[in-house]
Write a protein that holds these residues in place. Sequence first.
Motif, PDB file in Angstrom:
ATOM      1  N   GLY A   1      85.857 -50.980 -57.611  1.00  0.00           N
ATOM      2  CA  GLY A   1      86.031 -49.839 -58.497  1.00  0.00           C
ATOM      3  C   GLY A   1      85.659 -50.142 -59.934  1.00  0.00           C
ATOM      4  O   GLY A   1      86.073 -49.425 -60.855  1.00  0.00           O
ATOM      5  N   LEU A   2      84.871 -51.203 -60.152  1.00  0.00           N
ATOM      6  CA  LEU A   2      84.487 -51.579 -61.502  1.00  0.00           C
ATOM      7  C   LEU A   2      83.553 -50.538 -62.119  1.00  0.00           C
ATOM      8  O   LEU A   2      82.790 -49.877 -61.410  1.00  0.00           O
ATOM      9  N   SER A   3      83.606 -50.423 -63.433  1.00  0.00           N
ATOM     10  CA  SER A   3      82.595 -49.642 -64.132  1.00  0.00           C
ATOM     11  C   SER A   3      81.272 -50.389 -64.013  1.00  0.00           C
ATOM     12  O   SER A   3      81.236 -51.586 -63.692  1.00  0.00           O
ATOM     13  N   ARG A   4      80.178 -49.722 -64.306  1.00  0.00           N
ATOM     14  CA  ARG A   4      78.891 -50.396 -64.232  1.00  0.00           C
ATOM     15  C   ARG A   4      78.821 -51.537 -65.250  1.00  0.00           C
ATOM     16  O   ARG A   4      78.205 -52.577 -64.990  1.00  0.00           O
ATOM     17  N   THR A   5      79.463 -51.339 -66.393  1.00  0.00           N
ATOM     18  CA  THR A   5      79.478 -52.398 -67.398  1.00  0.00           C
ATOM     19  C   THR A   5      80.258 -53.613 -66.911  1.00  0.00           C
ATOM     20  O   THR A   5      79.799 -54.763 -67.021  1.00  0.00           O
ATOM     21  N   ASP A   6      81.443 -53.385 -66.334  1.00  0.00           N
ATOM     22  CA  ASP A   6      82.237 -54.508 -65.824  1.00  0.00           C
ATOM     23  C   ASP A   6      81.555 -55.169 -64.630  1.00  0.00           C
ATOM     24  O   ASP A   6      81.619 -56.399 -64.463  1.00  0.00           O
TER      25      ASP A   6
ATOM     26  N   TRP B   1      78.933 -57.623 -65.795  1.00  0.00           N
ATOM     27  CA  TRP B   1      79.435 -58.930 -66.204  1.00  0.00           C
ATOM     28  C   TRP B   1      79.889 -59.770 -65.013  1.00  0.00           C
ATOM     29  O   TRP B   1      79.736 -61.002 -65.008  1.00  0.00           O
ATOM     30  N   ALA B   2      80.432 -59.120 -63.988  1.00  0.00           N
ATOM     31  CA  ALA B   2      80.819 -59.866 -62.782  1.00  0.00           C
ATOM     32  C   ALA B   2      79.586 -60.428 -62.081  1.00  0.00           C
ATOM     33  O   ALA B   2      79.556 -61.598 -61.669  1.00  0.00           O
TER      34      ALA B   2
ATOM     35  N   ASN C   1      67.690 -62.852 -66.073  1.00  0.00           N
ATOM     36  CA  ASN C   1      67.801 -61.989 -67.239  1.00  0.00           C
ATOM     37  C   ASN C   1      68.187 -60.578 -66.788  1.00  0.00           C
ATOM     38  O   ASN C   1      67.489 -59.978 -65.966  1.00  0.00           O
ATOM     39  N   PHE C   2      69.323 -60.068 -67.293  1.00  0.00           N
ATOM     40  CA  PHE C   2      69.699 -58.688 -67.011  1.00  0.00           C
ATOM     41  C   PHE C   2      68.867 -57.765 -67.896  1.00  0.00           C
ATOM     42  O   PHE C   2      68.777 -57.957 -69.109  1.00  0.00           O
TER      43      PHE C   2
ATOM     44  N   ILE D   1      84.594 -60.426 -55.677  1.00  0.00           N
ATOM     45  CA  ILE D   1      83.258 -59.972 -56.061  1.00  0.00           C
ATOM     46  C   ILE D   1      82.382 -61.137 -56.497  1.00  0.00           C
ATOM     47  O   ILE D   1      81.218 -61.252 -56.087  1.00  0.00           O
ATOM     48  N   ARG D   2      82.930 -62.020 -57.324  1.00  0.00           N
ATOM     49  CA  ARG D   2      82.112 -63.103 -57.850  1.00  0.00           C
ATOM     50  C   ARG D   2      81.827 -64.194 -56.816  1.00  0.00           C
ATOM     51  O   ARG D   2      80.791 -64.860 -56.881  1.00  0.00           O
TER      52      ARG D   2
END
Length: 311
Positions: free
Chosen positions: A143-148, A151-152, A178-179, A259-260
Amino acid sequence: MILCDAVGRVVTYDGAGVTVPEPGSAASIDMLTTDGQSRGFTLEVATDGKVSYNLDDAGADTSTAGSDLPDALADNADAAAGLPVETDTVTDASDANAAGAEVADVDALSSASACSDGAYSTADRKEYGTYNWYIGDGGMPGGLSRTDAKWAFYDAIDNITDSYNNCGFGDYVGAKSNFLSETSREASVSSTGKCTGQDGLSVWDAGDLKSGVVATTCSYTWSMPGVKNDLREADIRFNTHDFDFTNKPTSSCSNKYDIRSVGTHEAGHVFGLSHVGSGHENLTMYTNSFTCKTIARTLGKGDILALRSIY
């Protein structure tokens, strides 16, 4: 270019499938499954149109002296700009309020210590340049935001490129990533366990996958006879239709995949690592991931040796 009548068709084996790529390239699928069985294969089309396949990466080219080739599909970094966001019907409950300390990174007692187990396997694949990746549209694992989620995923990829470990092994791996941005594109992975073809963007997202499959990586490479193939694109999808995920496993965690940990395993595939099987449960590239465990975030000896053998 020699045209091949098989290009665009789907070839399946043992529940996994890839879309036949253009001549001079290869497509691979790697599945992380709940039964611990290694599922996936590579299908390659030579420049003369001859189609071949590799079911277990045995005999894969070992030389890493190739070079990064340009890919016209990926020249436009805004290739997905302006596309409508697709409706996402698969959502994963948020774990933002998970209470308690994160579980410790502990070896499974039934297997050799991660720091002493040197088992590894590699694929015919290498990122000779920089792996540029995107966050796809729709819901994210945990349920993470796209921003979170960014980072994961970023942390998971860095675990591979930085050789993150608790064993004292130095980082001598030259892999780079590279993101780039968020995108309205999705990972080219179907709910039936097939890689549906490349579009020039390496996308990380979540959605529906085949039952029993926690996550899938679809990779596309330029064929480079005699050396490891050059990575063109690699898409990753987490199965939020059948499984729950968390970015913070705590003592109260129940039946959720980290997730990670899953992301680090999938990033391993991106950079050319293959599965190791039974008896190697403490390594990141073991064929299964364990719920409520973080051990796969941290590379073991075999994972490090595999990366060093490529980079």
